[in-house]
Design a protein around this motif. Structure first.
Motif, PDB file in Angstrom:
ATOM      1  N   ASN A 150      22.948   7.293   8.298  1.00 56.97           N
ATOM      2  CA  ASN A 150      23.767   8.502   8.199  1.00 56.97           C
ATOM      3  C   ASN A 150      22.852   9.707   8.090  1.00 56.97           C
ATOM      4  O   ASN A 150      21.747   9.619   7.522  1.00 56.97           O
ATOM      5  CB  ASN A 150      24.668   8.453   6.959  1.00 56.97           C
ATOM      6  N   MET A 151      23.311  10.839   8.599  1.00 53.89           N
ATOM      7  CA  MET A 151      22.562  12.088   8.417  1.00 53.89           C
ATOM      8  C   MET A 151      23.493  13.291   8.529  1.00 53.89           C
ATOM      9  O   MET A 151      24.609  13.204   9.044  1.00 53.89           O
ATOM     10  CB  MET A 151      21.422  12.201   9.428  1.00 53.89           C
ATOM     11  N   TRP A 152      23.013  14.410   8.040  1.00 47.66           N
ATOM     12  CA  TRP A 152      23.717  15.685   8.059  1.00 47.66           C
ATOM     13  C   TRP A 152      22.909  16.635   8.938  1.00 47.66           C
ATOM     14  O   TRP A 152      21.700  16.792   8.757  1.00 47.66           O
ATOM     15  CB  TRP A 152      23.820  16.224   6.637  1.00 47.66           C
ATOM     16  N   CYS A 153      23.565  17.269   9.908  1.00 48.71           N
ATOM     17  CA  CYS A 153      22.888  18.076  10.931  1.00 48.71           C
ATOM     18  C   CYS A 153      23.507  19.469  10.970  1.00 48.71           C
ATOM     19  O   CYS A 153      24.733  19.604  11.086  1.00 48.71           O
ATOM     20  CB  CYS A 153      23.041  17.370  12.277  1.00 48.71           C
ATOM     21  N   VAL A 154      22.668  20.503  10.875  1.00 50.31           N
ATOM     22  CA  VAL A 154      23.145  21.891  10.802  1.00 50.31           C
ATOM     23  C   VAL A 154      22.340  22.769  11.758  1.00 50.31           C
ATOM     24  O   VAL A 154      21.113  22.644  11.833  1.00 50.31           O
ATOM     25  CB  VAL A 154      23.010  22.452   9.368  1.00 50.31           C
ATOM     26  N   SER A 155      23.026  23.657  12.469  1.00 53.78           N
ATOM     27  CA  SER A 155      22.321  24.558  13.375  1.00 53.78           C
ATOM     28  C   SER A 155      23.136  25.825  13.607  1.00 53.78           C
ATOM     29  O   SER A 155      24.366  25.821  13.509  1.00 53.78           O
ATOM     30  CB  SER A 155      22.064  23.855  14.713  1.00 53.78           C
ATOM     31  N   ASP A 156      22.445  26.912  13.903  1.00 57.21           N
ATOM     32  CA  ASP A 156      23.095  28.170  14.281  1.00 57.21           C
ATOM     33  C   ASP A 156      23.696  27.990  15.670  1.00 57.21           C
ATOM     34  O   ASP A 156      22.972  27.884  16.663  1.00 57.21           O
ATOM     35  CB  ASP A 156      22.060  29.302  14.277  1.00 57.21           C
ATOM     36  N   ASN A 157      25.015  27.952  15.753  1.00 54.30           N
ATOM     37  CA  ASN A 157      25.679  27.654  17.025  1.00 54.30           C
ATOM     38  C   ASN A 157      25.525  28.748  18.071  1.00 54.30           C
ATOM     39  O   ASN A 157      25.663  28.497  19.267  1.00 54.30           O
ATOM     40  CB  ASN A 157      27.171  27.376  16.801  1.00 54.30           C
ATOM     41  N   LEU A 158      25.240  29.974  17.639  1.00 57.01           N
ATOM     42  CA  LEU A 158      25.012  31.042  18.611  1.00 57.01           C
ATOM     43  C   LEU A 158      23.588  30.997  19.156  1.00 57.01           C
ATOM     44  O   LEU A 158      23.299  31.609  20.181  1.00 57.01           O
ATOM     45  CB  LEU A 158      25.263  32.411  17.965  1.00 57.01           C
ATOM     46  N   ARG A 159      22.727  30.284  18.460  1.00 58.56           N
ATOM     47  CA  ARG A 159      21.342  30.162  18.886  1.00 58.56           C
ATOM     48  C   ARG A 159      21.115  28.832  19.599  1.00 58.56           C
ATOM     49  O   ARG A 159      21.272  28.719  20.802  1.00 58.56           O
ATOM     50  CB  ARG A 159      20.405  30.364  17.686  1.00 58.56           C
ATOM     51  N   LYS A 160      20.799  27.763  18.860  1.00 60.88           N
ATOM     52  CA  LYS A 160      20.541  26.491  19.540  1.00 60.88           C
ATOM     53  C   LYS A 160      21.763  26.026  20.310  1.00 60.88           C
ATOM     54  O   LYS A 160      21.643  25.399  21.373  1.00 60.88           O
ATOM     55  CB  LYS A 160      20.118  25.411  18.536  1.00 60.88           C
ATOM     56  N   GLY A 161      22.949  26.331  19.814  1.00 62.29           N
ATOM     57  CA  GLY A 161      24.156  25.906  20.494  1.00 62.29           C
ATOM     58  C   GLY A 161      24.508  26.706  21.723  1.00 62.29           C
ATOM     59  O   GLY A 161      25.440  26.349  22.450  1.00 62.29           O
ATOM     60  N   ALA A 162      23.768  27.776  21.990  1.00 60.54           N
ATOM     61  CA  ALA A 162      24.123  28.616  23.140  1.00 60.54           C
ATOM     62  C   ALA A 162      22.911  29.401  23.640  1.00 60.54           C
ATOM     63  O   ALA A 162      22.205  28.970  24.545  1.00 60.54           O
ATOM     64  CB  ALA A 162      25.266  29.561  22.759  1.00 60.54           C
TER      65      ALA A 162
END
Length: 340
Positions: free
Chosen positions: A309-321
Motif C-alpha cells: 500500500n502507498m499514499w501518492c500526492v501531486s500538484d495536479n496543475l503541474r505534474k498532472g498537466a
C-alpha cells in the motif's frame, strides 16, 4: 539556439501554469506566442518577466513554429491540432482527445520517454490524465523490479481538476455556508462540493465505471504495461489544488516495503516522505507548486501474498498537466529536435 513555442489556451489555469513552468525551467525559447479564443483576445499573461498579449487561435498560422502546447479542451483541439500538425508544428495536447489513438504516443517522461519517437505518425503527442500521470510515476520503478499484476486505487481529486469553474464553485459555496442568505447551489459539480466529497468524476459508463476511472485503467496500460489490471474509484474532494491517491499494488513476486522505499527514493520525479509519526507524510496543501510526486505510508498488505500500500500526492496543475507537458517538450528537444 532555442525553439519557437506556442501556448494555446494561455489564459486558463493550465495554460498559465505552462508559461510559469517554461520560464522556471528555463526552457530554451527564442520566440513565444500565446493564443486564446476570441472572447479572451488581448488578455495579458506573464512569461517570466515579460507581459504578453494573447492572439487569436482561430487565425494563427503555425507554420515555422516548433512546438505547440495545447490546453484548450477536446472540442477545440479536434479543430486546431490537426491544422498545427499539418503546418509542421509538433502538438503536445493536454486534452483526452488523442490519448487512446494508437498512432499518438501517450507520454510521461519519467516512465516511457522512448515512445516519444512515435510522434511523427501524426505530429501529435498526448499528455495523460492528471490522476494517471502521478500514479504511473510511482508504479513504473516498482514494476521494473517485479511485475505488477493488479492495482486498486482510490483517488481524492482537487476541484482545480475541473478547471476554474470548479475552484470558483468550492470558494463560493464555502463562503455561502457562513452566509446562508447567499446560497450557491451546485452547478459545475453534481452535488455540493464544500464540506463534502463526491464519488463521481466525468460521465458514467454502462458498467457503472466513470470515464475518469476508465481513463486511469486504459492509460496505465498504454504507458506502463498492457498486462496490468487496474480498478479505480475516483472522488472529488473540497481541496483547491493537489490530487491524492491511496494505491494498493499486487506484484507477481514479493517486494519488501523497505526495498520499495529505496527504489522509489532513487526514482526520477519521486520524493519519498514516509515517517511513521504524526505528520510524517505529505498532504495536498504541501505539494502545491512542487514538481515532485510525493510518496508516503509505504507498507506491506498482509491480506495478499505480494502486496503493498502507498499514499501518492501531486500538484495536479503541474505534474498532472502543465509540468508533464513541458517535460514532454524537453524530451522532444533532447531526443528529436536538438536545438536547445
Amino acid at each position: 539556439m532555442g525553439y519557437r513555442v506556442v501556448v494555446a489556451g494561455a489564459t486558463g489555469n493550465v495554460g498559465r501554469e505552462m508559461l510559469n513552468i517554461l520560464a522556471e525551467r528555463q526552457f530554451p525559447v527564442d520566440e513565444i506566442a500565446v493564443l486564446a479564443s476570441r472572447r479572451s483576445l488581448g488578455t495579458e499573461v506573464t512569461f517570466g518577466d515579460k507581459t504578453l498579449k494573447t492572439k487569436d487561435l482561430d487565425t494563427f498560422d503555425f507554420t515555422g513554429w516548433d512546438i505547440a502546447l495545447f490546453a484548450i479542451g477536446s472540442d477545440a483541439t479536434k479543430k486546431y491540432a490537426p491544422k498545427a500538425a499539418a503546418d509542421g508544428c509538433i502538438v503536445i495536447d493536454n486534452s483526452s482527445l488523442y490519448r487512446y489513438d494508437p498512432d499518438v504516443p501517450l507520454i510521461v517522461p519519467e516512465v516511457n520517454p522512448e515512445a516519444i519517437m512515435d510522434y511523427s505518425k501524426k505530429n501529435i503527442i498526448a499528455n495523460p490524465n492528471c490522476s494517471t500521470a502521478q500514479m504511473v510515476v510511482a508504479l513504473k520503478p516498482l514494476h521494473d523490479r517485479t511485475p505488477i499484476k493488479r492495482v486498486v486505487v482510490s483517488t481524492y481529486q482537487a476541484v482545480s481538476g475541473a478547471g476554474k469553474e470548479g475552484a470558483d464553485e468550492l470558494w463560493d459555496q464555502t463562503k455561502s455556508i457562513y452566509n446562508p442568505v447567499d446560497d450557491k447551489p451546485a452547478k459545475k459539480f453534481t452535488k455540493q462540493i464544500a464540506f463534502n466529497v463526491i464519488p463521481h468524476i466525468d460521465s458514467f459508463m454502462e458498467d457503472g465505471t466513470t470515464k475518469e476511472e476508465w481513463k486511469m485503467m486504459v492509460e496505465t496500460k498504454k504507458i506502463v504495461d498492457p498486462s496490468i489490471k487496474v480498478t479505480a474509484t475516483c472522488v472529488r474532494v473540497p481541496v483547491f489544488v493537489g490530487h491524492c491517491e491511496a494505491i494498493n499494488i499486487e506484484f507477481e513476486d514479493f517486494l519488501d516495503e523497505d526495498e520499495a522505499r529505496d527504489i522509489l527514493r532513487q526514482a526520477p520525479g519521486v520524493m519519498v516522505i514516509d515517517k511513521r509519526e504524526d505528520g510524517g507524510y505529505v498532504s495536498p496543501i504541501e505539494c502545491v507548486g512542487e514538481y515532485a510526486t510525493f510518496i508516503s505510508r509505504i507498507r506491506q498488505d498482509s491480506t495478499i501474498d505480494n502486496g503493498l500500500n502507498m499514499w501518492c500526492v501531486s500538484d495536479n496543475l503541474r505534474k498532472g498537466a502543465a509540468l508533464n507537458a513541458v517535460q514532454i517538450a524537453e524530451t522532444l528537444g533532447t531526443r528529436v529536435l536538438k536545438k536547445g
